[in-house]
Design a protein around this motif. Structure first.
Motif, PDB file in Angstrom:
ATOM      1  N   LEU A  12       0.805  -1.229   0.000  1.00 16.05           N
ATOM      2  CA  LEU A  12       0.000   0.000   0.000  1.00 16.05           C
ATOM      3  C   LEU A  12       0.834   1.274   0.000  1.00 16.05           C
ATOM      4  N   GLY A  13       2.172   1.155  -0.068  1.00 17.72           N
ATOM      5  CA  GLY A  13       3.021   2.342   0.011  1.00 17.72           C
ATOM      6  C   GLY A  13       3.308   2.692   1.469  1.00 17.72           C
ATOM      7  N   VAL A  14       4.216   3.665   1.661  1.00 17.92           N
ATOM      8  CA  VAL A  14       4.629   4.046   3.017  1.00 17.92           C
ATOM      9  C   VAL A  14       3.984   5.391   3.340  1.00 17.92           C
ATOM     10  N   HIS A  15       3.098   5.415   4.323  1.00 21.49           N
ATOM     11  CA  HIS A  15       2.367   6.656   4.610  1.00 21.49           C
ATOM     12  C   HIS A  15       2.305   6.942   6.104  1.00 21.49           C
ATOM     13  N   SER A  16       2.213   8.234   6.390  1.00 21.76           N
ATOM     14  CA  SER A  16       2.186   8.651   7.790  1.00 21.76           C
ATOM     15  C   SER A  16       1.049   9.616   8.034  1.00 21.76           C
ATOM     16  N   VAL A  17       0.822   9.904   9.309  1.00 25.59           N
ATOM     17  CA  VAL A  17      -0.124  10.960   9.658  1.00 25.59           C
ATOM     18  C   VAL A  17       0.687  12.211  10.010  1.00 25.59           C
ATOM     19  N   VAL A  39       3.667   6.713  -3.153  1.00 25.02           N
ATOM     20  CA  VAL A  39       2.208   6.799  -3.304  1.00 25.02           C
ATOM     21  C   VAL A  39       1.745   5.799  -4.363  1.00 25.02           C
ATOM     22  N   LYS A  40       0.741   4.988  -4.019  1.00 27.66           N
ATOM     23  CA  LYS A  40       0.183   4.021  -4.983  1.00 27.66           C
ATOM     24  C   LYS A  40      -1.174   4.538  -5.429  1.00 27.66           C
ATOM     25  N   ASP A  41      -1.567   4.159  -6.620  1.00 28.91           N
ATOM     26  CA  ASP A  41      -2.837   4.655  -7.144  1.00 28.91           C
ATOM     27  C   ASP A  41      -3.976   3.786  -6.613  1.00 28.91           C
ATOM     28  N   SER A  42      -4.197   3.845  -5.291  1.00 24.02           N
ATOM     29  CA  SER A  42      -5.201   2.960  -4.699  1.00 24.02           C
ATOM     30  C   SER A  42      -5.788   3.603  -3.447  1.00 24.02           C
ATOM     31  N   ILE A  43      -7.092   3.368  -3.220  1.00 24.96           N
ATOM     32  CA  ILE A  43      -7.693   3.840  -1.970  1.00 24.96           C
ATOM     33  C   ILE A  43      -8.163   2.645  -1.148  1.00 24.96           C
ATOM     34  N   ARG A  44      -7.627   1.465  -1.470  1.00 24.58           N
ATOM     35  CA  ARG A  44      -8.025   0.245  -0.774  1.00 24.58           C
ATOM     36  C   ARG A  44      -7.877   0.394   0.743  1.00 24.58           C
ATOM     37  N   SER A  45      -8.925   0.105   1.451  1.00 21.67           N
ATOM     38  CA  SER A  45      -8.985   0.109   2.918  1.00 21.67           C
ATOM     39  C   SER A  45      -8.816   1.493   3.548  1.00 21.67           C
ATOM     40  N   ARG A  46      -8.865   2.565   2.738  1.00 18.36           N
ATOM     41  CA  ARG A  46      -8.855   3.926   3.309  1.00 18.36           C
ATOM     42  C   ARG A  46     -10.218   4.208   3.936  1.00 18.36           C
ATOM     43  N   GLU A 100     -16.616   2.468  -2.279  1.00 16.83           N
ATOM     44  CA  GLU A 100     -16.546   1.074  -1.804  1.00 16.83           C
ATOM     45  C   GLU A 100     -16.086   0.136  -2.910  1.00 16.83           C
ATOM     46  N   ALA A 101     -16.481   0.461  -4.140  1.00 14.64           N
ATOM     47  CA  ALA A 101     -16.043  -0.379  -5.264  1.00 14.64           C
ATOM     48  C   ALA A 101     -14.518  -0.356  -5.399  1.00 14.64           C
ATOM     49  N   GLU A 102     -13.906   0.722  -4.931  1.00 14.74           N
ATOM     50  CA  GLU A 102     -12.436   0.817  -4.975  1.00 14.74           C
ATOM     51  C   GLU A 102     -11.800   0.253  -3.708  1.00 14.74           C
ATOM     52  N   GLY A 103     -12.616  -0.317  -2.831  1.00 11.61           N
ATOM     53  CA  GLY A 103     -12.062  -0.976  -1.637  1.00 11.61           C
ATOM     54  C   GLY A 103     -11.997  -0.087  -0.405  1.00 11.61           C
ATOM     55  N   ALA A 104     -12.570   1.143  -0.478  1.00 13.59           N
ATOM     56  CA  ALA A 104     -12.524   2.028   0.691  1.00 13.59           C
ATOM     57  C   ALA A 104     -13.582   1.614   1.710  1.00 13.59           C
ATOM     58  N   ILE A 116     -11.708  10.070  -5.704  1.00 13.76           N
ATOM     59  CA  ILE A 116     -10.919   8.829  -5.603  1.00 13.76           C
ATOM     60  C   ILE A 116      -9.458   9.102  -5.956  1.00 13.76           C
ATOM     61  N   LYS A 117      -9.257   9.869  -7.022  1.00 12.53           N
ATOM     62  CA  LYS A 117      -7.867  10.197  -7.413  1.00 12.53           C
ATOM     63  C   LYS A 117      -7.169  10.968  -6.306  1.00 12.53           C
ATOM     64  N   ALA A 118      -7.918  11.893  -5.691  1.00 11.34           N
ATOM     65  CA  ALA A 118      -7.316  12.733  -4.644  1.00 11.34           C
ATOM     66  C   ALA A 118      -6.966  11.895  -3.413  1.00 11.34           C
ATOM     67  N   ILE A 119      -7.883  11.013  -2.996  1.00  8.43           N
ATOM     68  CA  ILE A 119      -7.620  10.203  -1.790  1.00  8.43           C
ATOM     69  C   ILE A 119      -6.378   9.326  -2.015  1.00  8.43           C
ATOM     70  N   ALA A 120      -6.248   8.816  -3.239  1.00  5.85           N
ATOM     71  CA  ALA A 120      -5.115   7.923  -3.542  1.00  5.85           C
ATOM     72  C   ALA A 120      -3.770   8.623  -3.341  1.00  5.85           C
ATOM     73  N   GLN A 121      -3.778   9.960  -3.385  1.00  5.72           N
ATOM     74  CA  GLN A 121      -2.500  10.677  -3.180  1.00  5.72           C
ATOM     75  C   GLN A 121      -2.113  10.784  -1.715  1.00  5.72           C
ATOM     76  N   HIS A 122      -2.961  10.309  -0.830  1.00 13.44           N
ATOM     77  CA  HIS A 122      -2.765  10.307   0.616  1.00 13.44           C
ATOM     78  C   HIS A 122      -2.914  11.698   1.221  1.00 13.44           C
ATOM     79  N   ARG A 123      -1.988  12.604   1.021  1.00 13.61           N
ATOM     80  CA  ARG A 123      -2.064  13.915   1.666  1.00 13.61           C
ATOM     81  C   ARG A 123      -1.617  15.027   0.730  1.00 13.61           C
ATOM     82  N   PHE A 124      -2.103  16.223   0.999  1.00 19.45           N
ATOM     83  CA  PHE A 124      -1.739  17.410   0.201  1.00 19.45           C
ATOM     84  C   PHE A 124      -0.900  18.316   1.083  1.00 19.45           C
ATOM     85  N   TRP A 125       0.355  17.902   1.240  1.00 22.45           N
ATOM     86  CA  TRP A 125       1.220  18.585   2.210  1.00 22.45           C
ATOM     87  C   TRP A 125       1.481  20.038   1.821  1.00 22.45           C
TER      88      TRP A 125
END
Ligand code: HDD
Length: 739
Positions: A262-267, A570-577, A600-604, A720-729
């Motif tokens: 799922l890539g490496v992500h932080s809060v 960053v992966k192009d996925s929102i799975r389990s977000r 939900e169809a994308e796994g969120a 969906i595209k935006a969520i997949a980017q994780h954060r807008f730092w």
């Protein structure tokens, strides 16, 4: 009808061995655990000695209002067992969460190692993994700024192999003899037991500022790696250089890596502190819920292999655990995948009692002379003896190998195995000299015959003395937001330090990594950057000349390494977000349903949050289920937020302070936000409304992470595209945003 109450099965050697010798060896672990499992359904209540219990509600008394009788063995047994339920928590890594899974190899590694589980691509090796924080107690928050443990037990057909790593590839110290000092320094201070699960205090930074070898590791600790979004989004590292040995006896050096699918992500740090209050079990819950929902956690196993003859070709020492091998110098080869697919049945029996040990290796994997690793080889068994109460902890189901165990070790506290016969020594003639030793060619563990020709000394190799070039490499490799977060983290941590001399000494050390970093932190602390204190290193023996321990300032061969930044993962996925939908009565039900099902169809995982629990009545009079109220939900527990339209719903949300706060916080923490055109007035009630983009084209959305449109199909796609980017730092610029 109740089933007959059979006495608990004893784990005799023969019974277990029979199971374990089934031809389908890979199922052996499951069978073995079932042997010990009580599922609590359809069973009659008994004492621990099998006597059926008639009344578990009342103690035995002399008359209804009389005193309790000592003879009540049922009461005594129950209370005694309860009084002894706790075992000592781990001295470090006390707070953790575990899961079962499997490891599958992509490609045979027989060229490097004879380890069977790394040779045979057909075998699925069962694993148990425990993630942890280091400093906090068992009940402390998951979101502490801390290193995360990443310990994997492979139940291989040649015995257990434990890869006891962390989510950072280096360590604080170079020699195990300093470990108790490090841990004493980071743990709560001994006079007042404060602070819990935090390195932001005097004793930690006092120690670190005197130990320049820890500089590289504290750069990682002050980075966002120390506040992961999820265990499922962390890298893992074996840290030390290990040895591989192949069937021909040829050895090479190896470093192990786990790369999360799922890539490496932080809060964000502010978010982490809020999560600690809203849901201190955030990581535990995330792992548990994902596995329950079938969103199995996955990592690929990577290796960096260095031929034995190349041992000295680097400008650092492979035996030094404060150094990594940059991937630009030795690429990581991906060799297999681990999938965590089953939650434990019982936290204590499995996650708490699992005993990892760096010394659990199988033929084909061996140690190196890394002095930190060498000390660990002692510590792990020693700690289990006190924690698990004796030398038989390998018999606890979660620690048992899936292959039979035969040797002449006997007895001890809580021995489970019933060894038969008279013979418990080797050699013997009375027992046919069983069990027999195994030739190396037949799978017996034979140590790598490394040549050693040296004097006994207490000393450190000069090749370990460059403490700064990789700390610089790490800092230089970070993206701008990551660097800013590090500056903030150092300023926060040193800001909590009371002793000004410690803050200053640390600034001196930081100036050797990066002058800009030191200057920014000094600004936040209201100090000037001093000259580094000399001698830098206070870690030398009483009879030694400190100058022999002086750090070497060296320019490494690389100025930056892309693998060290999380920005590129960053992966192009929102799975389990986790996505929140803020709604109230009168919501536009069709756009809510459309966006929800597209996510939900994308796994969120999508939750509807409303002023109260129960249900809300949509504009079209349909009833929609509510998952959480504004009282129980919090923006920090979600990755993104959507506000659907509907006049009444929008008016309620706009007037609901908790909902507006939800959005403000989501903005502050740089999360994707979406609103139907009709819900624009809710966004206008936020402090960030003046920062909204003038238009919401795809480019704008992907830069700002905010999408507003009447068209719910377009909204879902862009969101969906935006969520997949994780954060807008980039929103943090200027960085100080109120919430
Ligand atoms: Fe350790 C636990 C990882 C250095 C002594 N360690 C422990 C755990 C992890 C690590 C992940 C928790 C395992 C679990 O979930 O049960 N430790 C590391 C890494 C290190 C490291 C990656 C450096 C590369 N550790 C280290 C040193 C020593 C120890 C130098 C002592 C000389 N570690 C322990 C321990 C623990 C432990 C005290 C506490 C609980 C346990 O072992 O089972 O023995």
């Amino acid at each position: 009808m109740k089933k007959k109450n059979t006495p608990p099965k004893s784990g005799t050697e023969t019974a277990i061995d029979k199971k374990l010798q089934l031809p389908e060896q890979e199922t052996a672990k499951t069978i073995k655990l079932e042997e010990f499992t009580a599922d609590g359904t359809d069973e009659l209540m008994t004492t621990n000695h099998g006597v059926r219990i008639n009344d578990d509600q009342h103690s035995l008394k002399a008359g209804e209002r009389g005193s309790t009788l000592l003879e009540d063995f049922i009461l005594r047994e129950k209370i005694t067992h309860f009084d002894h339920e706790r075992i000592p928590e781990r001295i470090v890594h006390a707070r953790g969460s575990g899961a079962h899974g499997v490891f599958k190899l992509y490609k045979s590694q027989s060229a490097f190692t004879k380890a069977a589980f790394l040779n045979d691509t057909e075998t699925e090796t069962p694993v148990f993994v425990r993630f942890s924080t280091v400093a906090g107690s068992r009940g402390s928050t998951d979101l502490a700024r801390d290193v995360r443990g990443f310990a994997v037990k492979f139940y291989t057909q040649e015995g257990n192999f434990d890869l006891v790593g962390n989510n950072m590839p280096v360590f604080f110290i170079q020699d195990a003899i300093k470990f108790p000092d490090l841990v004493h320094a980071v743990k709560p201070e001994p006079d007042n037991e404060m602070p819990q699960a935090a390195s932001a205090h005097d004793t930690f930074w006092d120690f670190i500022s005197l130990m320049p070898e820890s500089t590289h590791m504290v750069m990682w600790l002050m980075s966002d790696r120390a506040i992961p979004r999820s265990y499922r989004m962390m890298e893992g590292f074996g840290v030390h250089t290990f040895r591989f040995i192949n069937a021909e006896g040829v050895s090479s050096f190896v470093k192990f890596h786990w790369k999360p699918v799922l890539g490496v992500h932080s809060v964000a740090w502010d978010e982490a502190q809020h999560i600690s209050g809203k849901d201190p079990d955030f990581h535990r819950r995330d792992l548990w819920d994902a596995i329950e929902a079938g969103a199995f956690a996955e990592w690929e196993l990577g290796i960096q292999v260095v031929a034995e003859e190349d041992e000295f070709k680097f400008d650092f020492d492979l035996l030094d655990p404060t150094k990594l091998i940059p991937e630009e110098l030795v690429p990581v080869e991906i060799i297999g995948k681990m999938t965590l697919n089953r939650n434990p049945d019982n936290f204590f029996a499995e996650t708490e009692q699992v005993a990892f040990h760096v010394g659990h290796v199988v033929p084909g994997i061996d140690f190196t002379n890394d002095p930190l690793m060498q000390g660990r080889l002692f510590s792990y068994t020693d700690t289990q003896l006190i924690r698990l109460g004796g030398p038989n902890f390998h018999e606890i189901p979660i620690n048992r190998p899936v292959v039979p165990v035969h040797n002449h070790q006997r007895d001890g506290h809580m021995r489970q195995t019933i060894n038969r016969g008279k013979v418990s020594y080797n050699p013997n003639s009375l027992g046919g000299n069983d069990p027999a030793q195994v030739k190396a060619a037949d799978g017996g563990f034979a140590v790598y015959p490394e040549r050693i020709d040296a004097r006994k000394v207490r000393a450190r190799s000069k090749s370990f003395l460059d403490h700064f070039s990789q700390a610089k490499l790490f800092f230089n490799s970070q993206s701008e937001p990551e660097k800013n977060h590090m500056i903030d983290a150092f300023t926060f941590e040193l800001g909590k330090v009371k002793t000004v001399a410690i803050r200053e000494r640390m600034l001196g050390i930081l100036s050797l990594v990066d002058e800009g970093l030191a200057a920014e932190v000094a600004y936040g602390l209201g100090l000037h950057v001093p000259e580094p204190e000399q001698p830098l290193n206070k870690s030398f023996g009483a009879d030694e000349d400190p100058s022999t321990y002086e750090s070497v300032l060296r320019e490494g061969s690389l100025s930056a390494s892309t693998a060290l930044s999380m920005a590129g993962t960053v992966k192009d996925s929102i799975r389990s977000r986790k996505i929140a939908i803020l709604a109230a009565d009168g919501v536009n039900g069709s756009s809510l349903k459309h966006v929800k099902s597209a996510l939900e169809a994308e796994g969120a995982i999508v939750e509807v949050i409303a002023p109260r629990l129960g249900g809300i009545i949509a504009e079209d009079n349909s009833m929609l289920a509510v998952d959480q109220s504004f009282l129980t939900a919090a923006s920090v527990l979600f990755d993104a937020v959507y506000v659907p339209g509907g006049t009444n719903s929008v008016a309620t949300i706009e007037a609901e302070a908790n909902a507006v706060h939800f959005l403000n916080e989501a903005f502050k923490h740089c999360k994707a936000i979406a609103a139907d055109g009709e819900a624009m007035q809710v966004l206008e009630a936020t402090y960030f409304s003046r920062k909204l983009p003038a238009d919401f084209k795809e480019e704008t959305v992907l830069r700002e992470g905010i999408v507003v449109t009447e068209d719910s199909k377009k909204l879902a796609k862009l969101f969906i595209k935006a969520i997949a980017q994780h954060r807008f730092w980039n929103r943090e610029n200027p960085r100080k945003v109120p919430a």
